[in-house]
Design a protein around this motif. Structure first.
Motif, PDB file in Angstrom:
ATOM      1  N   SER A  40      -8.899  12.182  39.252  1.00  0.00           N
ATOM      2  CA  SER A  40      -9.996  12.990  39.784  1.00  0.00           C
ATOM      3  C   SER A  40     -11.325  13.477  38.830  1.00  0.00           C
ATOM      4  CB  SER A  40      -9.377  14.255  40.315  1.00  0.00           C
ATOM      5  OG  SER A  40      -8.831  15.055  39.726  1.00  0.00           O
ATOM      6  N   GLU A  44     -14.886  13.235  38.525  1.00  0.00           N
ATOM      7  CA  GLU A  44     -15.653  14.463  38.769  1.00  0.00           C
ATOM      8  C   GLU A  44     -15.653  14.871  40.184  1.00  0.00           C
ATOM      9  OE1 GLU A  44     -19.454  13.345  37.239  1.00  0.00           O
ATOM     10  OE2 GLU A  44     -18.642  13.215  34.959  1.00  0.00           O
ATOM     11  N   CYS A  45     -14.388  14.887  40.530  1.00  0.00           N
ATOM     12  CA  CYS A  45     -14.269  15.679  41.830  1.00  0.00           C
ATOM     13  C   CYS A  45     -12.651  16.500  41.637  1.00  0.00           C
ATOM     14  CB  CYS A  45     -13.980  14.610  43.100  1.00  0.00           C
ATOM     15  SG  CYS A  45     -12.448  13.546  43.034  1.00  0.00           S
ATOM     16  N   HIS A  46     -12.556  17.232  42.891  1.00  0.00           N
ATOM     17  CA  HIS A  46     -11.430  17.934  42.760  1.00  0.00           C
ATOM     18  C   HIS A  46     -10.036  17.323  43.109  1.00  0.00           C
ATOM     19  CE1 HIS A  46      -8.564  21.219  44.069  1.00  0.00           C
ATOM     20  NE2 HIS A  46      -9.478  22.180  43.337  1.00  0.00           N
ATOM     21  N   VAL A  49      -9.295  16.700  46.891  1.00  0.00           N
ATOM     22  CA  VAL A  49     -10.405  16.062  47.472  1.00  0.00           C
ATOM     23  C   VAL A  49      -9.805  14.455  47.216  1.00  0.00           C
ATOM     24  CG1 VAL A  49     -12.614  14.865  47.488  1.00  0.00           C
ATOM     25  CG2 VAL A  49     -12.231  17.361  47.545  1.00  0.00           C
ATOM     26  N   TYR A  50      -9.371  13.956  45.756  1.00  0.00           N
ATOM     27  CA  TYR A  50      -8.987  12.799  45.452  1.00  0.00           C
ATOM     28  C   TYR A  50      -7.734  12.491  46.041  1.00  0.00           C
ATOM     29  CZ  TYR A  50      -7.253   8.729  43.034  1.00  0.00           C
ATOM     30  OH  TYR A  50      -7.052   7.289  42.874  1.00  0.00           O
TER      31      TYR A  50
END
Length: 92
Positions: A40, A44-46, A49-50
Motif C-alpha cells: 500500500s 500510496e494508498c491506505h 483500502v488496499y
C-alpha cells in the motif's frame, strides 16, 4: 457474461456459478514477501483500502492495476485472473 455488482458487497464477475475476486493480486504480494502495509505504501494508498482491493470489496482503479503489473513485471490480465500468461504486453 460478466456482471459487476456493488452496494458495499464484494465486486464479483459472474460466469455461471464462478465468482472471481482479486486472488492473484494477493498471491503476487505474498510470493514477493510483501505485507499489505508495504504494497500500500508503494501504491500510496491506505492499507485498509488496499486490503479491500485484494478481498474484492472495492474495485481496484486501473492506474493501481497498471502500477502493480509493472511492479510485479506481469500483465494486468494475469493479475485479474483473466489469463494464465504472466507476459507483459504493454511498454515492455
Amino acid at each position: 457474461m460478466f456482471r459487476l455488482t456493488s452496494n458495499r458487497r464484494p465486486i464479483e464477475f459472474r460466469t455461471g456459478h464462478t465468482t472471481m475476486k482479486y486472488q492473484r493480486i494477493e498471491d503476487m504480494r505474498i510470493d514477493s514477501d510483501l505485507t499489505i502495509k508495504e504494497i500500500s505504501a508503494i501504491l500510496e494508498c491506505h492499507r485498509d483500502v488496499y486490503s479491500r482491493y485484494e478481498k474484492g470489496i472495492r474495485e481496484i482503479p486501473v492506474d493501481f492495476l497498471i502500477r502493480l503489473a509493472r511492479y510485479y513485471n506481469c500483465s494486468t490480465d494475469y493479475l485479474l485472473g483473466v489469463s494464465n500468461d504472466k507476459t507483459r504486453r504493454f511498454g515492455e
